[in-house]
Write a protein that holds these residues in place. Structure first.
Motif, PDB file in Angstrom:
ATOM      1  N   SER A   7       0.837  -1.200   0.000  1.00 21.12           N
ATOM      2  CA  SER A   7       0.000   0.000   0.000  1.00 21.12           C
ATOM      3  C   SER A   7       0.877   1.256   0.000  1.00 21.12           C
ATOM      4  N   HIS A   8       0.249   2.379  -0.301  1.00 16.90           N
ATOM      5  CA  HIS A   8       0.949   3.668  -0.269  1.00 16.90           C
ATOM      6  C   HIS A   8       1.513   3.919   1.127  1.00 16.90           C
ATOM      7  N   GLU A   9       0.752   3.580   2.157  1.00 14.79           N
ATOM      8  CA  GLU A   9       1.203   3.770   3.540  1.00 14.79           C
ATOM      9  C   GLU A   9       2.426   2.912   3.848  1.00 14.79           C
ATOM     10  N   LYS A  10       2.465   1.695   3.314  1.00 12.96           N
ATOM     11  CA  LYS A  10       3.622   0.831   3.544  1.00 12.96           C
ATOM     12  C   LYS A  10       4.862   1.422   2.873  1.00 12.96           C
ATOM     13  N   PHE A  11       4.696   1.980   1.665  1.00 11.89           N
ATOM     14  CA  PHE A  11       5.808   2.658   0.989  1.00 11.89           C
ATOM     15  C   PHE A  11       6.344   3.773   1.883  1.00 11.89           C
ATOM     16  N   LYS A  13       6.123   4.329   5.145  1.00 10.91           N
ATOM     17  CA  LYS A  13       6.775   3.823   6.353  1.00 10.91           C
ATOM     18  C   LYS A  13       8.135   3.214   6.037  1.00 10.91           C
ATOM     19  N   TRP A  14       8.206   2.421   4.965  1.00  7.87           N
ATOM     20  CA  TRP A  14       9.446   1.767   4.564  1.00  7.87           C
ATOM     21  C   TRP A  14      10.513   2.784   4.185  1.00  7.87           C
ATOM     22  N   ILE A  15      10.138   3.800   3.423  1.00  5.22           N
ATOM     23  CA  ILE A  15      11.099   4.828   2.998  1.00  5.22           C
ATOM     24  C   ILE A  15      11.696   5.533   4.215  1.00  5.22           C
ATOM     25  N   LEU A  16      10.864   5.935   5.152  1.00  2.00           N
ATOM     26  CA  LEU A  16      11.374   6.619   6.343  1.00  2.00           C
ATOM     27  C   LEU A  16      12.341   5.735   7.115  1.00  2.00           C
ATOM     28  N   GLN A  17      12.001   4.452   7.247  1.00  2.77           N
ATOM     29  CA  GLN A  17      12.857   3.523   7.979  1.00  2.77           C
ATOM     30  C   GLN A  17      14.134   3.201   7.202  1.00  2.77           C
ATOM     31  N   GLU A  18      14.002   2.859   5.948  1.00  2.00           N
ATOM     32  CA  GLU A  18      15.133   2.427   5.119  1.00  2.00           C
ATOM     33  C   GLU A  18      16.166   3.541   4.917  1.00  2.00           C
ATOM     34  N   CYS A  23      10.494  12.198  10.926  1.00  2.47           N
ATOM     35  CA  CYS A  23       9.617  13.345  10.711  1.00  2.47           C
ATOM     36  C   CYS A  23       8.733  13.570  11.932  1.00  2.47           C
ATOM     37  N   GLU A  24       8.455  14.828  12.180  1.00  2.00           N
ATOM     38  CA  GLU A  24       7.521  15.223  13.222  1.00  2.00           C
ATOM     39  C   GLU A  24       6.541  16.200  12.614  1.00  2.00           C
ATOM     40  N   PHE A  25       5.306  16.146  13.070  1.00  2.00           N
ATOM     41  CA  PHE A  25       4.280  17.046  12.573  1.00  2.00           C
ATOM     42  C   PHE A  25       4.414  18.394  13.259  1.00  2.00           C
ATOM     43  N   ASP A  26       4.411  19.467  12.472  1.00  2.00           N
ATOM     44  CA  ASP A  26       4.470  20.833  12.981  1.00  2.00           C
ATOM     45  C   ASP A  26       3.192  21.541  12.534  1.00  2.00           C
ATOM     46  N   LYS A  67      19.836  17.643  -3.285  1.00  2.00           N
ATOM     47  CA  LYS A  67      18.587  16.922  -3.502  1.00  2.00           C
ATOM     48  C   LYS A  67      18.762  15.431  -3.270  1.00  2.00           C
ATOM     49  N   LEU A  68      17.691  14.800  -2.814  1.00  2.00           N
ATOM     50  CA  LEU A  68      17.648  13.358  -2.594  1.00  2.00           C
ATOM     51  C   LEU A  68      16.398  12.829  -3.280  1.00  2.00           C
ATOM     52  N   THR A  69      16.569  11.892  -4.213  1.00  2.00           N
ATOM     53  CA  THR A  69      15.448  11.253  -4.880  1.00  2.00           C
ATOM     54  C   THR A  69      15.444   9.783  -4.506  1.00  2.00           C
ATOM     55  N   ILE A  70      14.303   9.319  -4.020  1.00  3.82           N
ATOM     56  CA  ILE A  70      14.157   7.936  -3.587  1.00  3.82           C
ATOM     57  C   ILE A  70      13.200   7.249  -4.544  1.00  3.82           C
ATOM     58  N   ARG A  71      13.637   6.126  -5.110  1.00  2.00           N
ATOM     59  CA  ARG A  71      12.803   5.344  -6.026  1.00  2.00           C
ATOM     60  C   ARG A  71      12.602   3.959  -5.429  1.00  2.00           C
ATOM     61  N   THR A  72      11.340   3.542  -5.355  1.00  2.00           N
ATOM     62  CA  THR A  72      11.001   2.266  -4.732  1.00  2.00           C
ATOM     63  C   THR A  72      10.012   1.513  -5.601  1.00  2.00           C
TER      64      THR A  72
END
Length: 93
Positions: A7-11, A13-18, A23-26, A67-72
């Motif tokens: 799912s989009h949510e799994k992507f 979560k995985w990106i943040l961990q990997e 991130c924190e909400f402001d 810049k950082l581009t992440i492709r999954t």
């Protein structure tokens, strides 16, 4: 055989961990993220969902302009790091 795509949510979560992005909400800035003890801002993303595969490209930028581009790529319930190139272009065009 049951074919599943992450799912989009799994992507997300995985990106943040990997990639070790935290991130924190402001209230004013939405998400404030850090990577390697440096602030990193979300710039854009592209989520593509097809019958058997899903791909997600997410772009960030550091305060210094780097810049950082992440492709999954997601298939059969798993996520894989991808690099820009022929295979990425083939799967996303």
């Amino acid at each position: 055989m049951l074919v599943t795509k992450p799912s989009h949510e799994k992507f997300e979560k995985w990106i943040l961990q990997e990639y070790e992005i935290s991130c924190e909400f402001d209230m004013n800035l939405f998400d404030v993220c850090d990577k390697d003890e440096k602030r990193i801002d979300f710039k854009s993303s592209h989520f593509r969902n097809s019958v058997f595969l899903a791909s997600y490209e997410k772009k960030y930028e550091y305060e210094n302009g780097e810049k950082l581009t992440i492709r999954t790529l997601g298939a059969v319930g798993m996520l894989f790091r991808m690099n820009e190139g022929f295979l990425w272009d083939l799967l996303n065009n």
